[in-house]
Design a protein around this motif. Sequence first.
Motif, PDB file in Angstrom:
ATOM      1  N   GLN A  68       2.503   1.770  -3.377  1.00  0.00           N
ATOM      2  CA  GLN A  68       1.600   2.329  -4.384  1.00  0.00           C
ATOM      3  C   GLN A  68       1.380   3.830  -4.177  1.00  0.00           C
ATOM      4  O   GLN A  68       1.274   4.587  -5.139  1.00  0.00           O
ATOM      5  CB  GLN A  68       0.267   1.575  -4.394  1.00  0.00           C
ATOM      6  N   LYS A  69       1.321   4.274  -2.925  1.00  0.00           N
ATOM      7  CA  LYS A  69       1.176   5.713  -2.648  1.00  0.00           C
ATOM      8  C   LYS A  69       2.383   6.486  -3.171  1.00  0.00           C
ATOM      9  O   LYS A  69       2.236   7.544  -3.780  1.00  0.00           O
ATOM     10  CB  LYS A  69       1.022   5.961  -1.146  1.00  0.00           C
ATOM     11  N   VAL A  70       3.576   5.966  -2.914  1.00  0.00           N
ATOM     12  CA  VAL A  70       4.787   6.654  -3.368  1.00  0.00           C
ATOM     13  C   VAL A  70       4.867   6.635  -4.888  1.00  0.00           C
ATOM     14  O   VAL A  70       5.199   7.647  -5.516  1.00  0.00           O
ATOM     15  CB  VAL A  70       6.054   6.044  -2.729  1.00  0.00           C
ATOM     16  N   GLU A  77       0.832  -1.208   0.000  1.00  0.00           N
ATOM     17  CA  GLU A  77       0.000   0.000   0.000  1.00  0.00           C
ATOM     18  C   GLU A  77       0.870   1.263   0.000  1.00  0.00           C
ATOM     19  O   GLU A  77       0.632   2.203  -0.748  1.00  0.00           O
ATOM     20  CB  GLU A  77      -0.934   0.003   1.209  1.00  0.00           C
ATOM     21  N   GLU A  78       1.893   1.279   0.850  1.00  0.00           N
ATOM     22  CA  GLU A  78       2.800   2.426   0.905  1.00  0.00           C
ATOM     23  C   GLU A  78       3.555   2.570  -0.420  1.00  0.00           C
ATOM     24  O   GLU A  78       3.748   3.679  -0.922  1.00  0.00           O
ATOM     25  CB  GLU A  78       3.789   2.270   2.065  1.00  0.00           C
ATOM     26  N   ASP A  95      -5.041  12.809  -8.788  1.00  0.00           N
ATOM     27  CA  ASP A  95      -5.239  12.421  -7.387  1.00  0.00           C
ATOM     28  C   ASP A  95      -3.986  11.787  -6.792  1.00  0.00           C
ATOM     29  O   ASP A  95      -4.049  11.043  -5.826  1.00  0.00           O
ATOM     30  CB  ASP A  95      -6.442  11.493  -7.248  1.00  0.00           C
ATOM     31  N   ALA A  96      -2.821  12.110  -7.362  1.00  0.00           N
ATOM     32  CA  ALA A  96      -1.562  11.503  -6.920  1.00  0.00           C
ATOM     33  C   ALA A  96      -1.246  11.773  -5.455  1.00  0.00           C
ATOM     34  O   ALA A  96      -0.553  10.999  -4.814  1.00  0.00           O
ATOM     35  CB  ALA A  96      -0.409  11.980  -7.793  1.00  0.00           C
ATOM     36  N   PHE A  97      -1.753  12.874  -4.917  1.00  0.00           N
ATOM     37  CA  PHE A  97      -1.468  13.232  -3.530  1.00  0.00           C
ATOM     38  C   PHE A  97      -2.732  13.215  -2.679  1.00  0.00           C
ATOM     39  O   PHE A  97      -2.811  13.901  -1.664  1.00  0.00           O
ATOM     40  CB  PHE A  97      -0.786  14.604  -3.472  1.00  0.00           C
ATOM     41  N   ASP A 119      -3.894  11.108  -0.573  1.00  0.00           N
ATOM     42  CA  ASP A 119      -3.704  10.716   0.827  1.00  0.00           C
ATOM     43  C   ASP A 119      -3.215  11.890   1.673  1.00  0.00           C
ATOM     44  O   ASP A 119      -3.565  12.010   2.837  1.00  0.00           O
ATOM     45  CB  ASP A 119      -2.748   9.531   0.942  1.00  0.00           C
ATOM     46  N   ALA A 125       2.371   6.554  -6.966  1.00  0.00           N
ATOM     47  CA  ALA A 125       1.380   7.513  -7.468  1.00  0.00           C
ATOM     48  C   ALA A 125       1.916   8.935  -7.347  1.00  0.00           C
ATOM     49  O   ALA A 125       1.740   9.757  -8.251  1.00  0.00           O
ATOM     50  CB  ALA A 125       0.062   7.371  -6.695  1.00  0.00           C
ATOM     51  N   ALA A 126       2.582   9.240  -6.231  1.00  0.00           N
ATOM     52  CA  ALA A 126       3.148  10.577  -6.048  1.00  0.00           C
ATOM     53  C   ALA A 126       4.235  10.849  -7.091  1.00  0.00           C
ATOM     54  O   ALA A 126       4.302  11.951  -7.659  1.00  0.00           O
ATOM     55  CB  ALA A 126       3.721  10.723  -4.639  1.00  0.00           C
TER      56      ALA A 126
END
Length: 106
Positions: free
Chosen positions: A59-61, A56-57, A79-81, A83, A63-64
């Motif tokens: 994928q967040k990075v 999950e982490e 919506d890259a940021f 979170d 996306a950013a």
Amino acid sequence: MCLGVPMQIEDSNGIVGMAREDDALVPVDLSLTGPVSPGTWVLTFLGAAREVIDAEEAQKVLAALDGLRAVMAGGSTGDAFADLEETGPRLPPHLQALQASGRTTG
């Protein structure tokens, strides 16, 4: 400035792992994390894994990083940021305490 890039280890032999970057397998130094199993996500800096992270982490990075690439190409972050936008800015605890006390540092 150094950016951390999530990579998923595909093969590991002691403190050297191999991870996919685009279409190539690249070596990743695992000295700081120790040996990891294939499938493990690591946050890499300049070819060295600094820490093990969950999917999950990662994928967040990722996306950013995609959002940053889009902005650099003249687009929008989309919506890259998301979170970060959900939680808003947060001060570290020591600055929260200073703010709550009404004192300043000058």
